[in-house]
Design a protein around this motif. Sequence first.
Motif, PDB file in Angstrom:
ATOM      1  N   GLU A 198       0.823  -1.212   0.000  1.00 59.88           N
ATOM      2  CA  GLU A 198       0.000   0.000   0.000  1.00 59.88           C
ATOM      3  C   GLU A 198       0.859   1.265   0.000  1.00 59.88           C
ATOM      4  OE1 GLU A 198      -2.340   0.301   3.563  1.00 59.88           O
ATOM      5  OE2 GLU A 198      -0.636  -0.064   4.869  1.00 59.88           O
ATOM      6  N   ARG A 200       2.456   3.299   2.789  1.00 60.86           N
ATOM      7  CA  ARG A 200       2.120   4.379   3.714  1.00 60.86           C
ATOM      8  C   ARG A 200       3.227   5.428   3.705  1.00 60.86           C
ATOM      9  NH1 ARG A 200      -1.433   6.679   6.044  1.00 60.86           N
ATOM     10  NH2 ARG A 200      -0.633   6.648   8.176  1.00 60.86           N
ATOM     11  N   PRO A 201       2.904   6.716   3.965  1.00 60.49           N
ATOM     12  CA  PRO A 201       1.589   7.183   4.396  1.00 60.49           C
ATOM     13  C   PRO A 201       0.688   7.711   3.283  1.00 60.49           C
ATOM     14  CG  PRO A 201       3.167   8.905   4.772  1.00 60.49           C
ATOM     15  CD  PRO A 201       3.945   7.739   4.197  1.00 60.49           C
ATOM     16  N   LEU A 203       0.005   6.153   0.291  1.00 62.98           N
ATOM     17  CA  LEU A 203      -0.706   5.045  -0.363  1.00 62.98           C
ATOM     18  C   LEU A 203      -0.554   5.021  -1.891  1.00 62.98           C
ATOM     19  CD1 LEU A 203      -4.021   5.112   1.720  1.00 62.98           C
ATOM     20  CD2 LEU A 203      -1.964   3.753   2.127  1.00 62.98           C
ATOM     21  N   HIS A 305      -5.663  10.225   7.953  1.00 66.14           N
ATOM     22  CA  HIS A 305      -5.952   9.162   6.984  1.00 66.14           C
ATOM     23  C   HIS A 305      -7.384   9.365   6.510  1.00 66.14           C
ATOM     24  CE1 HIS A 305      -5.393   5.324   4.967  1.00 66.14           C
ATOM     25  NE2 HIS A 305      -6.570   4.934   5.426  1.00 66.14           N
TER      26      HIS A 305
END
Length: 351
Positions: A198, A200-201, A203, A305
């Motif tokens: 994914e 992070r942060p 994405l 988020h």
Amino acid sequence: MTSESSAMLRPVKLSPDGRVLHLLDQRSLPEREDWLDLDDVESVAEAIERLAVRGAPAIGCAAALGLVASSWRFSDDTVMFRESCLMACERLARTRPTAVNLFHAIAHMRGALAECPAGLAVAGVRGHLHAAALRYVDDELRACLTMADHGAPLMPEVGTVLTHCNTGALATAGWGTALGVIRRAHASGKKIRVLADETRPVLQGARLTAWELRHDGIPVDVIADNMAGALMARGEIQAAIVGADRIARNGDVANKIGTYTVAVLCRYHQIPFYVAAPWSTIDPSTASGAEIPIEERDHNEVHLHGGRRMTPAGVGARNPAFDVTPAELVTAFITERGVFRPATLSALMDS
């Protein structure tokens, strides 16, 4: 360029008259495909700083093309026009410190400006800059297509490949670096499945890599960054391939934060770890990774988020955008000039 390149996603492009830079806004993906139309140097610089465009090769392309679009706002006086071009280059150089392609693009455009005879009218200078910017972008795209040819044979015939961040068409002039290798391998008939960290942060893997692969019909599953080690231990990953924002002379690699973790896990589990990047990403003026400037981004990228704060009020955060992977952890570098082992690449840089 080939018919293959003409049909691909081109996220950074100049209008036919050269007056407007068109950028696919990566912040809106995957929900929406929004395009930004930019025609001044400050808006181009802010688009780079705010990650509307990201990925080292794409940043360089945006800077080169953005200078051309911005130049239509400069004075028609020849001397003042040239001064404005140099000031624009200085502004663009302050946007992202780690991605060396940005500085290659700016040096390319400065060189094109210097080539113009002193008495050449503004229209002639602008035309020369326009042609130079298009050559730069074409060279970047050609590099991606060629490195894909070199890298595809290294991918497993059947199996799962781990990626980190986004290294596809969105991060380049088109096609991609590490993701371009995967594209070519899949097109050649290899039965590859992709696990996209994914990342992070921000994405980039979940939002951008998954979006590109789904668009191309390549099987992809998104995983949280902290799942990769467990899946390696279970034998579910056969190779990992990432891009790079800067490669030092000794082969150390600066790339999106979390890359170093992937490399360490690959070494422990004896899984090949490849870095795919154009030759322009190698910086022979930087001796080792210790000399690479690491950008620290807004801490709210960690705190927030989806617009919701995920940390208690009053606590701090750290947000280095990149980390450095030692050359000894890299199985091979895939470039448009061929595939190189770390020791070979370092020897070439020192010769």
